[in-house]
Motif scaffolding. Structure first.
Motif, PDB file in Angstrom:
ATOM      1  N   PRO A   1       3.361  13.275 -22.757  1.00  0.00           N
ATOM      2  CA  PRO A   1       3.055  13.343 -21.317  1.00  0.00           C
ATOM      3  C   PRO A   1       1.732  12.674 -20.947  1.00  0.00           C
ATOM      4  O   PRO A   1       1.643  11.983 -19.932  1.00  0.00           O
ATOM      5  CB  PRO A   1       3.029  14.848 -21.034  1.00  0.00           C
ATOM      6  N   ALA A   2       0.713  12.877 -21.775  1.00  0.00           N
ATOM      7  CA  ALA A   2      -0.578  12.253 -21.470  1.00  0.00           C
ATOM      8  C   ALA A   2      -0.485  10.739 -21.518  1.00  0.00           C
ATOM      9  O   ALA A   2      -1.108  10.037 -20.713  1.00  0.00           O
ATOM     10  CB  ALA A   2      -1.648  12.748 -22.438  1.00  0.00           C
ATOM     11  N   ASP A   3       0.312  10.223 -22.457  1.00  0.00           N
ATOM     12  CA  ASP A   3       0.492   8.781 -22.554  1.00  0.00           C
ATOM     13  C   ASP A   3       1.262   8.247 -21.360  1.00  0.00           C
ATOM     14  O   ASP A   3       1.001   7.127 -20.892  1.00  0.00           O
ATOM     15  CB  ASP A   3       1.220   8.429 -23.851  1.00  0.00           C
ATOM     16  N   VAL A   4       2.217   9.047 -20.871  1.00  0.00           N
ATOM     17  CA  VAL A   4       2.972   8.633 -19.685  1.00  0.00           C
ATOM     18  C   VAL A   4       2.036   8.520 -18.479  1.00  0.00           C
ATOM     19  O   VAL A   4       2.090   7.543 -17.715  1.00  0.00           O
ATOM     20  CB  VAL A   4       4.107   9.637 -19.388  1.00  0.00           C
ATOM     21  N   VAL A   5       1.179   9.515 -18.339  1.00  0.00           N
ATOM     22  CA  VAL A   5       0.234   9.491 -17.204  1.00  0.00           C
ATOM     23  C   VAL A   5      -0.708   8.302 -17.325  1.00  0.00           C
ATOM     24  O   VAL A   5      -0.972   7.604 -16.340  1.00  0.00           O
ATOM     25  CB  VAL A   5      -0.555  10.815 -17.151  1.00  0.00           C
ATOM     26  N   ARG A   6      -1.200   8.047 -18.523  1.00  0.00           N
ATOM     27  CA  ARG A   6      -2.107   6.932 -18.724  1.00  0.00           C
ATOM     28  C   ARG A   6      -1.416   5.603 -18.418  1.00  0.00           C
ATOM     29  O   ARG A   6      -1.990   4.705 -17.800  1.00  0.00           O
ATOM     30  CB  ARG A   6      -2.633   6.948 -20.158  1.00  0.00           C
ATOM     31  N   PHE A   7      -0.163   5.477 -18.858  1.00  0.00           N
ATOM     32  CA  PHE A   7       0.605   4.265 -18.584  1.00  0.00           C
ATOM     33  C   PHE A   7       0.790   4.051 -17.085  1.00  0.00           C
ATOM     34  O   PHE A   7       0.560   2.956 -16.555  1.00  0.00           O
ATOM     35  CB  PHE A   7       1.966   4.356 -19.290  1.00  0.00           C
ATOM     36  N   LEU A   8       1.192   5.111 -16.379  1.00  0.00           N
ATOM     37  CA  LEU A   8       1.433   4.989 -14.936  1.00  0.00           C
ATOM     38  C   LEU A   8       0.136   4.679 -14.188  1.00  0.00           C
ATOM     39  O   LEU A   8       0.127   3.864 -13.260  1.00  0.00           O
ATOM     40  CB  LEU A   8       2.056   6.278 -14.392  1.00  0.00           C
ATOM     41  N   ASN A   9      -0.942   5.322 -14.582  1.00  0.00           N
ATOM     42  CA  ASN A   9      -2.206   5.051 -13.898  1.00  0.00           C
ATOM     43  C   ASN A   9      -2.621   3.596 -14.060  1.00  0.00           C
ATOM     44  O   ASN A   9      -3.089   2.957 -13.121  1.00  0.00           O
ATOM     45  CB  ASN A   9      -3.297   5.966 -14.439  1.00  0.00           C
ATOM     46  N   THR A  10      -2.460   3.067 -15.269  1.00  0.00           N
ATOM     47  CA  THR A  10      -2.833   1.671 -15.516  1.00  0.00           C
ATOM     48  C   THR A  10      -1.976   0.726 -14.703  1.00  0.00           C
ATOM     49  O   THR A  10      -2.484  -0.207 -14.051  1.00  0.00           O
ATOM     50  CB  THR A  10      -2.702   1.349 -17.008  1.00  0.00           C
TER      51      THR A  10
ATOM     52  N   GLU B   1      -3.621  -6.433   3.095  1.00  0.00           N
ATOM     53  CA  GLU B   1      -3.604  -5.707   4.373  1.00  0.00           C
ATOM     54  C   GLU B   1      -2.356  -4.849   4.527  1.00  0.00           C
ATOM     55  O   GLU B   1      -1.884  -4.617   5.645  1.00  0.00           O
ATOM     56  CB  GLU B   1      -3.732  -6.665   5.564  1.00  0.00           C
ATOM     57  N   GLY B   2      -1.855  -4.363   3.415  1.00  0.00           N
ATOM     58  CA  GLY B   2      -0.730  -3.446   3.471  1.00  0.00           C
ATOM     59  C   GLY B   2      -1.196  -2.010   3.460  1.00  0.00           C
ATOM     60  O   GLY B   2      -2.365  -1.705   3.218  1.00  0.00           O
ATOM     61  N   THR B   3      -0.271  -1.093   3.701  1.00  0.00           N
ATOM     62  CA  THR B   3      -0.542   0.336   3.698  1.00  0.00           C
ATOM     63  C   THR B   3       0.222   0.973   2.553  1.00  0.00           C
ATOM     64  O   THR B   3       1.452   0.880   2.500  1.00  0.00           O
ATOM     65  CB  THR B   3      -0.113   0.981   5.023  1.00  0.00           C
ATOM     66  N   LEU B   4      -0.502   1.603   1.653  1.00  0.00           N
ATOM     67  CA  LEU B   4       0.150   2.334   0.566  1.00  0.00           C
ATOM     68  C   LEU B   4       0.678   3.649   1.110  1.00  0.00           C
ATOM     69  O   LEU B   4      -0.103   4.497   1.549  1.00  0.00           O
ATOM     70  CB  LEU B   4      -0.850   2.591  -0.562  1.00  0.00           C
ATOM     71  N   ASP B   5       1.966   3.794   1.117  1.00  0.00           N
ATOM     72  CA  ASP B   5       2.557   5.024   1.644  1.00  0.00           C
ATOM     73  C   ASP B   5       2.462   6.145   0.618  1.00  0.00           C
ATOM     74  O   ASP B   5       1.871   7.189   0.866  1.00  0.00           O
ATOM     75  CB  ASP B   5       4.017   4.765   2.026  1.00  0.00           C
ATOM     76  N   LYS B   6       3.049   5.913  -0.554  1.00  0.00           N
ATOM     77  CA  LYS B   6       3.051   6.985  -1.546  1.00  0.00           C
ATOM     78  C   LYS B   6       3.405   6.429  -2.914  1.00  0.00           C
ATOM     79  O   LYS B   6       3.960   5.324  -3.042  1.00  0.00           O
ATOM     80  CB  LYS B   6       4.039   8.083  -1.149  1.00  0.00           C
ATOM     81  N   PHE B   7       3.105   7.213  -3.927  1.00  0.00           N
ATOM     82  CA  PHE B   7       3.581   6.985  -5.291  1.00  0.00           C
ATOM     83  C   PHE B   7       4.641   8.036  -5.577  1.00  0.00           C
ATOM     84  O   PHE B   7       4.388   9.234  -5.445  1.00  0.00           O
ATOM     85  CB  PHE B   7       2.443   7.095  -6.307  1.00  0.00           C
ATOM     86  N   ILE B   8       5.836   7.577  -5.943  1.00  0.00           N
ATOM     87  CA  ILE B   8       6.938   8.494  -6.218  1.00  0.00           C
ATOM     88  C   ILE B   8       7.279   8.349  -7.702  1.00  0.00           C
ATOM     89  O   ILE B   8       8.070   7.490  -8.091  1.00  0.00           O
ATOM     90  CB  ILE B   8       8.173   8.170  -5.353  1.00  0.00           C
ATOM     91  N   GLY B   9       6.638   9.165  -8.527  1.00  0.00           N
ATOM     92  CA  GLY B   9       6.860   9.024  -9.961  1.00  0.00           C
ATOM     93  C   GLY B   9       6.392   7.670 -10.437  1.00  0.00           C
ATOM     94  O   GLY B   9       5.197   7.367 -10.434  1.00  0.00           O
ATOM     95  N   ASP B  10       7.356   6.837 -10.858  1.00  0.00           N
ATOM     96  CA  ASP B  10       7.025   5.495 -11.343  1.00  0.00           C
ATOM     97  C   ASP B  10       7.223   4.439 -10.265  1.00  0.00           C
ATOM     98  O   ASP B  10       7.272   3.248 -10.572  1.00  0.00           O
ATOM     99  CB  ASP B  10       7.884   5.160 -12.553  1.00  0.00           C
ATOM    100  N   SER B  11       7.305   4.867  -9.002  1.00  0.00           N
ATOM    101  CA  SER B  11       7.591   3.938  -7.904  1.00  0.00           C
ATOM    102  C   SER B  11       6.432   3.909  -6.913  1.00  0.00           C
ATOM    103  O   SER B  11       5.655   4.857  -6.800  1.00  0.00           O
ATOM    104  CB  SER B  11       8.880   4.351  -7.173  1.00  0.00           C
ATOM    105  N   ILE B  12       6.378   2.772  -6.204  1.00  0.00           N
ATOM    106  CA  ILE B  12       5.400   2.588  -5.130  1.00  0.00           C
ATOM    107  C   ILE B  12       6.158   2.280  -3.850  1.00  0.00           C
ATOM    108  O   ILE B  12       7.069   1.448  -3.842  1.00  0.00           O
ATOM    109  CB  ILE B  12       4.435   1.427  -5.428  1.00  0.00           C
TER     110      ILE B  12
END
Length: 725
Positions: A484-493, A506-517
């Motif tokens: 799990p820690a490696d998954v979080v580190r991978f996603l953060n990177t 000039e875009g708006t970041l709406d949300k992060f949905i798991g592994d999606s943007i």
């Protein structure tokens, strides 16, 4: 302008109006500050002492030691007059009151002795008569003081001529005067009042009242009368404003024209107190006569007789902060007139200062409300320097007195109030906006929201958006192999690297949905050419991912390459704050969002990393786009044409892409017509993909199995996926 800014401007203008009205009323505190400012100007550049024909005959401590305590017998004053006249004094003015009989006169002393023969009393000398006889035929001016008791008015020895409106109600009021001895007032050539600052709030002598009035007659000041007598003039010419009753402008006495205030006062331009101005009375009354240098100094001079002895309590304070004998103030008045160095405060000075307060206040309210506090402070400091410089220049060059502190102080109050309101209210709202949007907006967009709040309409707003969905390919299987820690580190990177391109474009970041943007463009503020900016962000994500894989940034080894799919669509959506009152999110919902999400899912079926809808592709002329066929999107009753994004405008203009596009269009035409040479055309296309993204290899490999995506399907054969199961 927001409502909060409108309220801030309104409060600021009300404060400016209040401060302007305060200056109009001109309370004593403001007058005192103004006078202190003018005092400082004089201290910086006092009027230099000049050897004018004006001297003070000083009854100083040395004179009192020589001839005894004050008051002296008036026969001694008669001797003083005689000797001054013999030395050629042009006028002799006494800053001394002669309201009582001389108590040292022999006739007065013997009158109190019992049994003295009245005829003997009449033969005894009277000092007042001796003093009057000495004054006869000599240019002597006596002074009178002001009183609140009685009805005595001294005689006026000069005539008055007037120009303009009647001046009788302009000067300070004379209620009553201290009476002069009858024989003395008859013998005197001139009579003037000795009051230096009647009715003023300060002990500092700044203005000398040259005239007093009882409503019917004008009474000159001692210095003015001495100047008249010295010139042998018989009349004063009083000039009043032609269109303003009770407003004086100047006085003319002999050859001298004196500018005065509206009530006939002279602004005293003070020079330092110097010993050269004074001659001890003891030198004049010396038994062997005055020295030659004293006689030379007296000849042709206007002399004022007074005292510097502290015990006689005639000590005044000048604008320079010096304590000087009161008689020297009369001497300085004549010195100033003779030198022609005048100070004046024009009638319109008050109006100019009031206007300056209003204008400066309004400017600071507007500047403080709509620009940064630092810039407003800089403007305020600049205006302060300009006000001080202009006031000083007017004083030093022309002797004009303009108050710089009232506008500066009022401007500082306005600036402080406006800045406080901004920090407490306006900037608090901006901080809330920054807190709410700072995590998913570019700094440029955030600045526009803060400074163009009208462009931000929360709570649901239908807008045309370009929506982007980004998803990691094979994330489920990848996460099963990682801690799990490696998954979080991978996603953060990964997500941090990819999301930066949304903000940068000039875009708006709406949300992060798991592994999606999820991101969108053109909200919360308008973004010009938003489809193009969204597509540039997608292409930059492709390049960033390739660099991360090449550098093994995820630590998976060179054999594992992370892939993503990006779907982009332009259409109408509702955007605004959504959620609960206590916790909400700025997001977009609607058909455009759903279509973009479905297009991203199609990346797997098409075998390409970036797909765009037909509406987005239409807004991207010059980009390297290839027809990816018409695919059925979940929830849609008809198929949607999608485009594979090969590259940007640079690639779109290249000869290599031009050849690829021609081959691709020929392949699409063959697929649509069920041509027998479709495989041959597919092989021709594959030979042209090498200069571009490696994803094209999988795209064309899958395209052979997607021939139906390029052929028209009868409407009755097209069903929503939900109906087809």
């Amino acid at each position: 302008m927001t409502r909060t800014q409108q309220i801030g401007v309104l409060i600021g203008l009300v404060l400016v109006a209040a401060l302007t009205l305060l200056r109009v009323s001109d309370p004593p505190l403001l007058r005192q500050i103004r006078d202190i400012t003018f005092d400082e100007y004089q201290r910086i550049t006092p009027r230099p002492f000049q050897n004018t024909p004006v001297r003070v005959i000083d009854i100083d401590e040395a004179s009192l030691r020589e001839f005894g305590q004050w008051p002296w017998p008036r026969d001694r004053l008669a001797l003083l007059v005689q000797r001054l006249s013999d030395m050629g004094a042009s006028a002799i003015a006494f800053d001394i009151l002669f309201s009582e009989p001389d108590r040292l006169s022999p006739r007065t002393v013997m009158r109190d002795v019992a049994g003295v023969d009245p005829s003997l009393l009449r033969r005894l000398p009277d000092n007042d008569e001796a003093f009057a006889e000495a004054m006869e035929g000599h240019p002597v001016v006596l002074g009178f003081g002001l009183s609140t008791d009685g009805t005595y008015r001294p005689p006026v020895k000069a005539g008055f001529a007037f120009t303009g409106e009647s001046p009788f109600n302009a000067p300070p009021r004379l209620v009553a005067a201290t009476p002069l001895r009858p024989q003395l007032q008859i013998a005197a050539t001139g009579i003037g009042h000795i009051s230096l600052n009647p009715g003023t709030y300060s002990s500092v002598v700044r203005r000398i009242p040259l005239l007093l009035t009882d409503g019917e007659q004008l009474y000159p000041n001692l210095a003015l009368e001495a100047l008249r007598v010295a010139q042998g003039a018989s009349t004063y010419v009083v000039a009043a404003a032609p269109d303003a009753p009770n407003t004086l402008t100047s006085l003319k006495v002999g050859d001298f024209v004196i500018p005065v205030t509206a009530n006939g006062e002279l602004w005293l331009y003070t020079s330092p107190d110097v010993a050269d101005r004074y001659i001890s009375a003891a030198k004049i009354l010396a038994a062997d006569g005055p020295p030659a240098d004293v006689s030379a100094a007296i000849e042709g001079s206007i002399v004022f007789v007074g005292t510097s002895s502290a015990g006689l309590q005639d000590i005044r304070t000048t604008a320079l902060g010096q304590n000087v004998p009161g008689v020297s103030m009369h001497a300085q008045t004549v010195e100033q007139i003779l030198s022609g160095r005048f100070l004046s405060r024009p009638d319109w000075a008050d109006g100019l200062e009031i206007l300056a307060i209003a204008v400066l206040g309004i400017v600071l309210v507007i500047v403080t409300t709509f620009v940064s506090p630092a810039f407003a402070l800089l403007c305020g400091m600049l205006l302060t320097v300009l006000a001080l410089a202009a006031s000083w220049f007017a004083f030093s060059q022309w002797g004009l007195l303009f108050d710089p502190l009232a506008p500066i102080v009022c401007g500082s109050i306005v600036h402080f109030a406006a800045t406080s309101f901004r920090i407490l209210v306006i900037d608090r709202e901006r901080r809330e906006v920054r807190r709410a949007f700072g995590q998913y907006l570019s700094p440029s967009l955030l600045y526009r929201i803060e400074h163009t709040p009208g462009a931000l309409r929360l709570g649901g707003d239908d807008r045309e958006l370009t929506v982007m969905f980004v998803d990691v390919r094979g994330f489920t299987s990848l996460s099963e192999r990682l801690q799990p820690a490696d998954v979080v580190r991978f996603l953060n990177t990964l997500l941090d690297a990819l999301s930066r391109h949304v903000v940068a474009n000039e875009g708006t970041l709406d949300k992060f949905i798991g592994d999606s943007i999820m991101a969108f463009w053109n909200a919360p503020v308008d973004v010009g050419d938003h489809p193009r900016k969204a597509m540039r962000a997608a292409l930059q994500m492709r390049e960033t991912l390739a660099q991360l894989n090449k550098a093994d940034a995820f630590g998976f080894g060179p054999e594992y390459q992370v892939g993503i799919g990006i779907g982009i669509h332009t259409g109408l959506a509702c955007v605004g704050n959504m959620g609960a009152e206590a916790r909400f999110n700025y997001s977009a919902v609607g058909d455009a969002v759903n279509v973009a999400a479905r297009i991203e899912s199609c990346c797997k079926e098409v075998g390409f990393d970036i797909l765009a809808s037909e509406t987005t592709a239409a807004a991207l002329p010059g980009f390297a786009l290839l027809d990816a066929g018409s695919l059925g999107l979940k929830g849609k009753s008809s198929r949607s044409r999608l485009y594979a994004v090969v590259g940007g405008e640079t690639e779109g203009k290249s000869e290599a892409f031009h050849g690829l596009l021609q081959a691709h269009e020929a392949l699409v035409e063959a697929l649509q017509n069920h041509a027998a040479d479709s495989r041959k055309r597919l092989a021709a296309v594959r030979q042209k993909i090498s200069p571009f993204t490696p994803a094209l290899a999988d795209f064309y490999r899958r395209l052979a199995r997607r021939a139906d995506h390029f052929r028209d399907i009868p409407a009755e054969a097209e069903k929503p996926i939900s109906e087809a199961g």
